[in-house]
Design a protein around this motif. Structure first.
Motif, PDB file in Angstrom:
ATOM      1  N   THR A   1      81.719  68.725  45.657  1.00 15.05           N
ATOM      2  CA  THR A   1      80.928  68.640  46.887  1.00 15.05           C
ATOM      3  C   THR A   1      79.466  68.393  46.530  1.00 15.05           C
ATOM      4  OG1 THR A   1      80.455  71.009  46.923  1.00 15.05           O
ATOM      5  CG2 THR A   1      82.467  70.247  48.066  1.00 15.05           C
ATOM      6  N   PHE A   2      78.699  67.996  47.528  1.00 18.78           N
ATOM      7  CA  PHE A   2      77.267  67.771  47.328  1.00 18.78           C
ATOM      8  C   PHE A   2      76.598  69.048  46.821  1.00 18.78           C
ATOM      9  CE2 PHE A   2      72.864  67.738  48.790  1.00 18.78           C
ATOM     10  CZ  PHE A   2      72.426  66.502  48.357  1.00 18.78           C
ATOM     11  N   GLY A   3      76.981  70.184  47.374  1.00 15.47           N
ATOM     12  CA  GLY A   3      76.381  71.446  46.950  1.00 15.47           C
ATOM     13  C   GLY A   3      76.604  71.742  45.481  1.00 15.47           C
ATOM     14  N   ARG A   4      77.805  71.438  44.978  1.00 20.60           N
ATOM     15  CA  ARG A   4      78.092  71.653  43.563  1.00 20.60           C
ATOM     16  C   ARG A   4      77.275  70.712  42.679  1.00 20.60           C
ATOM     17  NH1 ARG A   4      83.113  73.549  41.917  1.00 20.60           N
ATOM     18  NH2 ARG A   4      82.377  73.046  39.802  1.00 20.60           N
ATOM     19  N   LEU A   5      77.011  69.517  43.182  1.00 15.98           N
ATOM     20  CA  LEU A   5      76.274  68.517  42.411  1.00 15.98           C
ATOM     21  C   LEU A   5      74.758  68.666  42.540  1.00 15.98           C
ATOM     22  CD1 LEU A   5      78.416  65.400  43.365  1.00 15.98           C
ATOM     23  CD2 LEU A   5      78.379  66.528  41.138  1.00 15.98           C
ATOM     24  N   LEU A   6      74.319  69.453  43.512  1.00 16.65           N
ATOM     25  CA  LEU A   6      72.888  69.508  43.825  1.00 16.65           C
ATOM     26  C   LEU A   6      72.014  69.946  42.647  1.00 16.65           C
ATOM     27  CD1 LEU A   6      70.737  69.045  45.934  1.00 16.65           C
ATOM     28  CD2 LEU A   6      71.142  71.363  46.812  1.00 16.65           C
ATOM     29  N   PRO A   7      72.371  70.950  41.846  1.00 12.81           N
ATOM     30  CA  PRO A   7      71.490  71.312  40.724  1.00 12.81           C
ATOM     31  C   PRO A   7      71.260  70.155  39.754  1.00 12.81           C
ATOM     32  CG  PRO A   7      73.037  73.080  41.160  1.00 12.81           C
ATOM     33  CD  PRO A   7      73.482  71.923  41.992  1.00 12.81           C
ATOM     34  N   ALA A   8      72.327  69.438  39.403  1.00 11.51           N
ATOM     35  CA  ALA A   8      72.180  68.303  38.485  1.00 11.51           C
ATOM     36  C   ALA A   8      71.405  67.168  39.151  1.00 11.51           C
ATOM     37  CB  ALA A   8      73.546  67.808  38.034  1.00 11.51           C
ATOM     38  N   LEU A   9      71.641  66.950  40.445  1.00 13.24           N
ATOM     39  CA  LEU A   9      70.923  65.906  41.172  1.00 13.24           C
ATOM     40  C   LEU A   9      69.438  66.240  41.248  1.00 13.24           C
ATOM     41  CD1 LEU A   9      71.215  63.283  42.838  1.00 13.24           C
ATOM     42  CD2 LEU A   9      71.506  64.726  44.870  1.00 13.24           C
ATOM     43  N   THR A  10      69.122  67.504  41.483  1.00 10.20           N
ATOM     44  CA  THR A  10      67.724  67.929  41.539  1.00 10.20           C
ATOM     45  C   THR A  10      67.033  67.692  40.201  1.00 10.20           C
ATOM     46  OG1 THR A  10      68.286  69.611  43.187  1.00 10.20           O
ATOM     47  CG2 THR A  10      66.193  69.867  42.033  1.00 10.20           C
ATOM     48  N   ASP A  11      67.698  68.067  39.110  1.00 11.74           N
ATOM     49  CA  ASP A  11      67.120  67.850  37.778  1.00 11.74           C
ATOM     50  C   ASP A  11      66.865  66.365  37.523  1.00 11.74           C
ATOM     51  OD1 ASP A  11      67.150  70.539  37.258  1.00 11.74           O
ATOM     52  OD2 ASP A  11      69.011  70.490  36.086  1.00 11.74           O
ATOM     53  N   ALA A  12      67.761  65.512  38.009  1.00 13.14           N
ATOM     54  CA  ALA A  12      67.639  64.079  37.750  1.00 13.14           C
ATOM     55  C   ALA A  12      66.529  63.430  38.568  1.00 13.14           C
ATOM     56  CB  ALA A  12      68.967  63.380  38.045  1.00 13.14           C
ATOM     57  N   LEU A  13      66.304  63.914  39.804  1.00 15.67           N
ATOM     58  CA  LEU A  13      65.405  63.215  40.720  1.00 15.67           C
ATOM     59  C   LEU A  13      64.050  63.886  40.914  1.00 15.67           C
ATOM     60  CD1 LEU A  13      67.809  62.081  43.608  1.00 15.67           C
ATOM     61  CD2 LEU A  13      67.422  61.048  41.364  1.00 15.67           C
ATOM     62  N   ARG A  14      63.931  65.142  40.609  1.00 15.46           N
ATOM     63  CA  ARG A  14      62.682  65.859  40.894  1.00 15.46           C
ATOM     64  C   ARG A  14      61.493  65.183  40.197  1.00 15.46           C
ATOM     65  NH1 ARG A  14      63.537  70.563  38.488  1.00 15.46           N
ATOM     66  NH2 ARG A  14      64.296  71.752  40.289  1.00 15.46           N
ATOM     67  N   GLY A  15      60.447  64.938  40.976  1.00 20.37           N
ATOM     68  CA  GLY A  15      59.212  64.379  40.441  1.00 20.37           C
ATOM     69  C   GLY A  15      59.258  62.893  40.158  1.00 20.37           C
ATOM     70  N   ARG A  16      60.352  62.227  40.513  1.00 17.73           N
ATOM     71  CA  ARG A  16      60.496  60.803  40.212  1.00 17.73           C
ATOM     72  C   ARG A  16      60.089  59.953  41.417  1.00 17.73           C
ATOM     73  NH1 ARG A  16      63.767  60.671  35.352  1.00 17.73           N
ATOM     74  NH2 ARG A  16      63.230  58.446  35.297  1.00 17.73           N
ATOM     75  N   THR A  17      59.764  58.698  41.144  1.00 11.82           N
ATOM     76  CA  THR A  17      59.597  57.696  42.191  1.00 11.82           C
ATOM     77  C   THR A  17      60.950  57.051  42.427  1.00 11.82           C
ATOM     78  OG1 THR A  17      57.309  57.251  41.573  1.00 11.82           O
ATOM     79  CG2 THR A  17      58.449  55.551  42.843  1.00 11.82           C
ATOM     80  N   LEU A  18      61.424  57.106  43.656  1.00 16.51           N
ATOM     81  CA  LEU A  18      62.749  56.593  43.996  1.00 16.51           C
ATOM     82  C   LEU A  18      62.607  55.346  44.861  1.00 16.51           C
ATOM     83  CD1 LEU A  18      64.518  59.942  44.985  1.00 16.51           C
ATOM     84  CD2 LEU A  18      64.198  58.955  42.701  1.00 16.51           C
ATOM     85  N   VAL A  19      63.238  54.274  44.453  1.00 14.10           N
ATOM     86  CA  VAL A  19      63.240  53.053  45.259  1.00 14.10           C
ATOM     87  C   VAL A  19      64.672  52.794  45.707  1.00 14.10           C
ATOM     88  CG1 VAL A  19      63.486  51.529  43.233  1.00 14.10           C
ATOM     89  CG2 VAL A  19      62.578  50.620  45.387  1.00 14.10           C
ATOM     90  N   ALA A  20      64.816  52.501  46.987  1.00 17.85           N
ATOM     91  CA  ALA A  20      66.127  52.226  47.575  1.00 17.85           C
ATOM     92  C   ALA A  20      66.032  50.974  48.426  1.00 17.85           C
ATOM     93  CB  ALA A  20      66.607  53.405  48.418  1.00 17.85           C
ATOM     94  N   TYR A  21      67.184  50.369  48.697  1.00 15.86           N
ATOM     95  CA  TYR A  21      67.228  49.207  49.574  1.00 15.86           C
ATOM     96  C   TYR A  21      67.644  49.701  50.954  1.00 15.86           C
ATOM     97  CZ  TYR A  21      67.308  44.211  50.417  1.00 15.86           C
ATOM     98  OH  TYR A  21      67.000  42.938  50.855  1.00 15.86           O
ATOM     99  N   LYS A  22      66.713  49.638  51.897  1.00 22.11           N
ATOM    100  CA  LYS A  22      66.819  50.289  53.204  1.00 22.11           C
ATOM    101  C   LYS A  22      66.746  51.808  53.004  1.00 22.11           C
ATOM    102  CE  LYS A  22      69.257  50.213  57.637  1.00 22.11           C
ATOM    103  NZ  LYS A  22      67.987  50.115  58.375  1.00 22.11           N
ATOM    104  N   MET A  23      65.578  52.237  52.594  1.00 18.96           N
ATOM    105  CA  MET A  23      65.348  53.618  52.198  1.00 18.96           C
ATOM    106  C   MET A  23      65.692  54.615  53.292  1.00 18.96           C
ATOM    107  SD  MET A  23      61.738  55.506  51.442  1.00 18.96           S
ATOM    108  CE  MET A  23      61.494  55.589  53.220  1.00 18.96           C
ATOM    109  N   ASP A  24      65.406  54.277  54.557  1.00 15.12           N
ATOM    110  CA  ASP A  24      65.637  55.255  55.614  1.00 15.12           C
ATOM    111  C   ASP A  24      67.111  55.627  55.712  1.00 15.12           C
ATOM    112  OD1 ASP A  24      66.309  52.728  56.559  1.00 15.12           O
ATOM    113  OD2 ASP A  24      65.606  53.092  58.600  1.00 15.12           O
ATOM    114  N   PHE A  25      68.010  54.707  55.353  1.00 15.56           N
ATOM    115  CA  PHE A  25      69.438  55.026  55.377  1.00 15.56           C
ATOM    116  C   PHE A  25      69.781  55.997  54.248  1.00 15.56           C
ATOM    117  CE2 PHE A  25      73.855  54.363  54.131  1.00 15.56           C
ATOM    118  CZ  PHE A  25      74.504  54.515  55.341  1.00 15.56           C
ATOM    119  N   ASP A  26      69.416  55.653  53.006  1.00 13.30           N
ATOM    120  CA  ASP A  26      69.771  56.494  51.861  1.00 13.30           C
ATOM    121  C   ASP A  26      69.091  57.855  51.950  1.00 13.30           C
ATOM    122  OD1 ASP A  26      71.204  54.616  49.602  1.00 13.30           O
ATOM    123  OD2 ASP A  26      69.844  53.482  50.852  1.00 13.30           O
ATOM    124  N   ARG A  27      67.816  57.861  52.297  1.00 18.11           N
ATOM    125  CA  ARG A  27      67.103  59.131  52.434  1.00 18.11           C
ATOM    126  C   ARG A  27      67.707  59.966  53.552  1.00 18.11           C
ATOM    127  NH1 ARG A  27      62.752  61.909  54.617  1.00 18.11           N
ATOM    128  NH2 ARG A  27      61.263  62.816  53.131  1.00 18.11           N
TER     129      ARG A  27
END
Length: 269
Positions: free
Chosen positions: A162-188
């Motif tokens: 589940t997303f909750g189980r993955l959240l700690p690893a996802l947080t470590d990967a993304l925290r403090g980073r610049t994230l670029v997405a295609y159609k950001m409002d959808f992904d965010r």
């Protein structure tokens, strides 16, 4: 009159492009598949059809750029005179992003388009290295149309976390980073929906999202392409064109960013 054989097209014909009629007139001194385009009586420019083993490519005479669709050639002719300056602004933006050591391209495949949940989340750094890639158990129904697009079935997700189980690893990967997405409002928006469900609080979700700097590539890419929609009064959004695998789409987005570092060729303008 067939698309496959422009040489057989009439000397004079009309096409609607973005709900606005465009008249095409073949010059009297040629029988080649070349037409002058007029928008409400105003001369836009000249386009030529070139054979390409099927439907022709449409070449804009002034810039020599080729388009698969006649409508896109017209949109190129309609672009405002400010386009070279606007494209240069996009090029500077793309160069700045790619110079950012913290940059990650992110993509989310989902259960659908309306209030969806994640079924795959990926993040790839500017060198193409996968930083995060996980299938997600959405605990929500998968829309058949979504499964047809990305090919992720409920059977494949049976053993996913589940997303909750993955959240700690996802947080470590993304925290403090610049994230670029295609159609950001959808992904965010998918991230926000998952976080609200996990934390039970919109404030907590927003606090998590604020740990990252978010950039959208869809509008800049539309400007960079410069295909003007007379109906919208704006540059026409373009499809990313990826295979709808989150990792592959991230890498394609990074390739688009590399393309967008290029300014409009000076000799064309």
């Amino acid at each position: 009159m067939t698309v496959e054989d422009p040489a057989a097209w009439a000397d004079l014909f009309t096409r609607d492009v973005d709900d606005q009629a465009v008249q095409f007139v073949r010059p009297a001194d040629t029988d080649r598949p070349t037409w002058s385009a007029y928008d409400g009586g105003t001369y836009l420019g000249t386009v030529s059809a070139e054979p390409d083993g099927g439907p022709p490519l449409w070449r804009v005479q002034t810039t020599r750029e080729a388009h698969r669709e006649l409508a896109d050639a017209v949109r190129a002719l309609r672009r405002p005179t400010s386009w070279p300056r606007e494209r240069e602004q996009v090029a500077r933006w793309a160069r700045r992003l790619l110079a950012d050591d913290s940059l990650l391209a992110v993509d989310v495949e989902t259960t659908g388009l309306v209030n969806p949940y994640a079924v795959q989340i990926a993040a790839v750094d500017r060198d193409g290295t996968v930083v995060f890639n996980e299938y997600v158990q959405p605990n929500a129904a998968m829309e058949p149309a979504a499964a047809q697009v990305h090919g992720i079935t409920e059977d494949r997700l049976a053993a996913a976390h589940t997303f909750g189980r993955l959240l700690p690893a996802l947080t470590d990967a993304l925290r403090g980073r610049t994230l670029v997405a295609y159609k950001m409002d959808f992904d965010r928006g998918v991230f926000e929906r998952e976080l609200v469900r996990h934390y039970g609080s919109a404030a907590a979700a927003e606090q998590w999202l604020a740990q990252c700097r978010w950039e959208d590539a869809m509008v800049p890419y539309a400007v960079w392409k410069g295909l003007w929609s007379a109906k919208r009064g704006a540059y026409r959004n373009q499809r990313l064109g990826g295979p709808h695998d989150a990792v592959a789409d991230c890498r394609l987005l990074l390739a688009k960013l590399e393309q967008m570092t290029q300014s409009a060729p000076a000799h064309r303008w």
